[in-house]
Scaffold this active site. Structure first.
Site, PDB file in Angstrom:
ATOM      1  N   ASN A  77     -42.915 -11.552  34.709  1.00  8.70           N
ATOM      2  CA  ASN A  77     -43.383 -11.403  36.089  1.00  8.70           C
ATOM      3  C   ASN A  77     -43.937 -12.713  36.652  1.00  8.70           C
ATOM      4  OD1 ASN A  77     -44.037  -8.212  35.074  1.00  8.70           O
ATOM      5  ND2 ASN A  77     -42.972  -8.509  37.020  1.00  8.70           N
ATOM      6  N   LYS A 122     -44.018  -6.723  28.251  1.00 16.73           N
ATOM      7  CA  LYS A 122     -44.548  -7.658  29.233  1.00 16.73           C
ATOM      8  C   LYS A 122     -45.169  -8.817  28.467  1.00 16.73           C
ATOM      9  CE  LYS A 122     -43.999  -5.405  33.181  1.00 16.73           C
ATOM     10  NZ  LYS A 122     -43.109  -5.958  34.235  1.00 16.73           N
ATOM     11  N   LYS A 131     -33.214  -3.731  41.434  1.00 15.12           N
ATOM     12  CA  LYS A 131     -34.128  -2.685  41.923  1.00 15.12           C
ATOM     13  C   LYS A 131     -33.764  -2.477  43.383  1.00 15.12           C
ATOM     14  CE  LYS A 131     -38.062  -4.000  38.990  1.00 15.12           C
ATOM     15  NZ  LYS A 131     -39.321  -4.787  38.958  1.00 15.12           N
ATOM     16  N   GLU A 190     -37.037 -12.186  31.226  1.00  9.99           N
ATOM     17  CA  GLU A 190     -37.025 -11.792  32.644  1.00  9.99           C
ATOM     18  C   GLU A 190     -38.078 -12.560  33.440  1.00  9.99           C
ATOM     19  OE1 GLU A 190     -37.511  -7.558  32.975  1.00  9.99           O
ATOM     20  OE2 GLU A 190     -37.725  -7.578  35.158  1.00  9.99           O
ATOM     21  N   LYS A 246     -38.666  -3.331  26.170  1.00  8.32           N
ATOM     22  CA  LYS A 246     -39.057  -4.564  26.861  1.00  8.32           C
ATOM     23  C   LYS A 246     -40.565  -4.642  26.769  1.00  8.32           C
ATOM     24  CE  LYS A 246     -39.746  -5.077  31.853  1.00  8.32           C
ATOM     25  NZ  LYS A 246     -39.102  -5.043  33.181  1.00  8.32           N
ATOM     26  N   SER A 289     -40.378  -0.021  29.197  1.00  9.08           N
ATOM     27  CA  SER A 289     -41.137  -1.229  29.474  1.00  9.08           C
ATOM     28  C   SER A 289     -42.575  -1.012  28.989  1.00  9.08           C
ATOM     29  CB  SER A 289     -41.112  -1.516  30.981  1.00  9.08           C
ATOM     30  OG  SER A 289     -41.932  -2.610  31.310  1.00  9.08           O
ATOM     31  N   GLY A 318     -37.209  -0.855  37.131  1.00 12.05           N
ATOM     32  CA  GLY A 318     -37.999   0.305  37.530  1.00 12.05           C
ATOM     33  C   GLY A 318     -39.301  -0.140  38.141  1.00 12.05           C
ATOM     34  N   ASP A 337     -40.543  -9.592  29.695  1.00  9.46           N
ATOM     35  CA  ASP A 337     -40.672  -9.758  31.146  1.00  9.46           C
ATOM     36  C   ASP A 337     -41.990 -10.464  31.461  1.00  9.46           C
ATOM     37  OD1 ASP A 337     -40.657  -9.580  33.901  1.00  9.46           O
ATOM     38  OD2 ASP A 337     -40.734  -7.390  33.991  1.00  9.46           O
ATOM     39  N   ASP A 395     -35.584 -11.031  38.304  1.00 10.93           N
ATOM     40  CA  ASP A 395     -36.038  -9.795  38.943  1.00 10.93           C
ATOM     41  C   ASP A 395     -36.548 -10.192  40.334  1.00 10.93           C
ATOM     42  OD1 ASP A 395     -37.541  -7.620  39.847  1.00 10.93           O
ATOM     43  OD2 ASP A 395     -38.646  -7.283  38.000  1.00 10.93           O
TER      44      ASP A 395
HETATM   45  O1  OSB Z   1     -41.323  -6.310  36.681  1.00 15.47           O
HETATM   46  O2  OSB Z   1     -40.098  -4.744  36.040  1.00 15.47           O
HETATM   47  C1  OSB Z   1     -41.164  -5.120  36.506  1.00 15.47           C
HETATM   48  C2  OSB Z   1     -43.576  -2.167  36.834  1.00 15.47           C
HETATM   49  C3  OSB Z   1     -44.179  -2.470  38.030  1.00 15.47           C
HETATM   50  C4  OSB Z   1     -43.815  -3.631  38.687  1.00 15.47           C
HETATM   51  C5  OSB Z   1     -42.862  -4.472  38.155  1.00 15.47           C
HETATM   52  C6  OSB Z   1     -42.226  -4.176  36.959  1.00 15.47           C
HETATM   53  C7  OSB Z   1     -42.629  -3.004  36.270  1.00 15.47           C
HETATM   54  C8  OSB Z   1     -42.093  -2.620  34.976  1.00 15.47           C
HETATM   55  C9  OSB Z   1     -42.081  -1.136  34.636  1.00 15.47           C
HETATM   56  O3  OSB Z   1     -41.697  -3.395  34.152  1.00 15.47           O
HETATM   57  C10 OSB Z   1     -40.722  -0.565  34.732  1.00 15.47           C
HETATM   58  C11 OSB Z   1     -40.724   0.955  34.703  1.00 15.47           C
HETATM   59  O4  OSB Z   1     -40.936   1.530  33.636  1.00 15.47           O
HETATM   60  O5  OSB Z   1     -40.516   1.568  35.756  1.00 15.47           O
HETATM   61 MG    MG Z   2     -39.606  -7.358  36.028  1.00 11.97          MG
END
Ligand code: OSB
Ligand code: MG
Length: 367
Positions: free
Chosen positions: A190, A163, A262, A213, A161, A135, A290, A188, A238
């Site tokens: 968020n 962000k 998760k 995502e 992936k 990521s 993660g 992703d 997520d």
């Molecule tokens: O949305 O997947 C997420 C990290 C912190 C909080 C949320 C996310 C993430 C990541 C990193 O995308 C994933 C990783 O490498 O552990």
């Molecule tokens: Mg995510």
């Protein structure tokens, strides 16, 4: 198992590089680590809550508080604590899935160590290694992003992936596609977009992404369902999925074509397996998300990711993607995969020196 003591430890580990997301920039991993001591065994747990309540409502100070004043007293009050019984034992406390998951992880680790069974085998693992994705955070420009991704591709990561957020989406994806036409790629958000951004998000369709995502707010199942009908890119949830029932509902209404699992977000590894089972029953692909875990949480993630329904590479990167020095022996990338630990329980333990060096505070709570 009768629990004799639980150590609550706060650790802080600097990241090799700052990680920028739509909800802020993370510069270090701040985690609550638990060590449960039972009558004939011990176990480790890691809480996935971030330092601030920016990904979900939980955060490390809140986790320490709710553990100390609510969850651990209830755990001690029970005569016999089992991982499978914990959810009902703690059910009167609403919410706090990540704090609950940390206790469950530690109790399960202790139970499995006592009987010599690995977490992966217990959960129903069908693989000895799992495909690793990475990521990648938001960068200041596409050139910087392409360089960062090039380094991960070079290492052998099996999917990337990135962000995204409004203002950082189509152009960075285009830049990556121009350089790597066949790279398994996903994005992703968020929850950084609104329903009115649907047309804009549809511009991502031309890039053959594995998934998009969590574009919308966690509670916006209807919005995700509408978006899924407008986009060719599969929608993956997520933040929206906090239980197996959420997963079933999201699939039912067409809001999730793929699900990121998760364990912390859904209240523990046992609920995570139920999410996996629901998705498998519906033919919905899952992958292991993660939270930039230390080696303890990573061991649990890798065990979970070795279940048969995890058909997409996870955010299960090697330790050196995050840290100069982890608190456990590092997980290494071998041909784009991480090996699933085979020892009892998590199959891994912190190194005393590394753990001590990263500890901000620790205290032992007894019944
Ligand atoms: O949305 O997947 C997420 C990290 C912190 C909080 C949320 C996310 C993430 C990541 C990193 O995308 C994933 C990783 O490498 O552990
Ligand atoms: Mg995510």
């Amino acid at each position: 198992m009768r629990i004799e003591a639980i150590e609550i430890r706060r650790v802080s580990i600097p990241f090799l590089e700052p990680f920028r997301t739509s909800f802020g920039t993370l510069t270090h991993k701040e985690a609550v680590i638990l060590r449960v001591v039972g009558s004939d065994s011990f176990g480790w747990g890691e809480c996935t809550a971030l330092e601030a309540p920016t990904y979900s409502s939980e955060y490390v100070d809140g986790v320490e508080h709710v553990l100390t004043h609510q969850l651990l007293p209830r755990t001690f009050a029970a005569r016999d604590v089992t991982a499978t019984g914990l959810a009902s034992l703690l059910a009167d406390v609403k919410g706090h899935p990540m704090a609950k998951a940390a206790i469950e992880m530690a109790v399960l680790d202790a139970e499995l160590r006592a009987v010599g069974l690995s977490l992966a085998t217990y959960l129903g693992s069908t693989r000895v290694a799992v495909d690793a994705g990475v990521s990648v955070g938001i960068m200041s420009d596409t050139a910087e992003l392409v360089d960062a991704v090039a380094a991960f591709v070079e290492c052998g990561y099996r999917r990337v992936k990135i962000k995204i957020e409004p203002g950082w989406d189509v152009e960075p994806v285009r830049a990556l596609r121009e350089r790597w036409p066949d790279l398994p790629l996903q994005v992703d958000a968020n929850a950084a977009y609104e329903r009115r951004d649907a047309r804009h998000l549809a511009r991502l369709d031309e890039f053959d992404l594995i998934l998009l995502e969590q574009p919308l707010a966690a509670g916006d199942l209807l919005g995700h369902a509408q978006l899924a009908r407008m986009l060719r890119t599969p929608i993956c949830l997520d933040e929206s999925i906090e239980s197996a029932r959420d997963a079933a509902d999201a699939i039912r209404v067409g809001a999730a074509e793929i699900i990121n699992i998760k364990a912390g977000r859904v209240g523990g590894l046992l609920e995570a397996r139920r999410v996996h089972d629901v998705c498998a029953a519906h033919g919905v692909a899952v992958w292991c998300g993660g939270m930039q875990e230390t080696g303890l949480g990573r061991a649990a993630n890798v065990a979970l990711a070795s279940l048969p329904g995890f058909t997409l590479p996870g955010d299960t990167s090697a330790s050196d993607r995050y840290f100069q020095c982890d608190i456990t022996p590092p997980f290494r990338l071998l041909d784009g995969r991480l090996e699933v630990p085979t020892g009892p329980g998590l199959g891994i333990e912190p190194c005393d020196d590394a753990l001590g060096g990263r500890t901000i505070s620790s205290r032992v709570v007894r019944p």
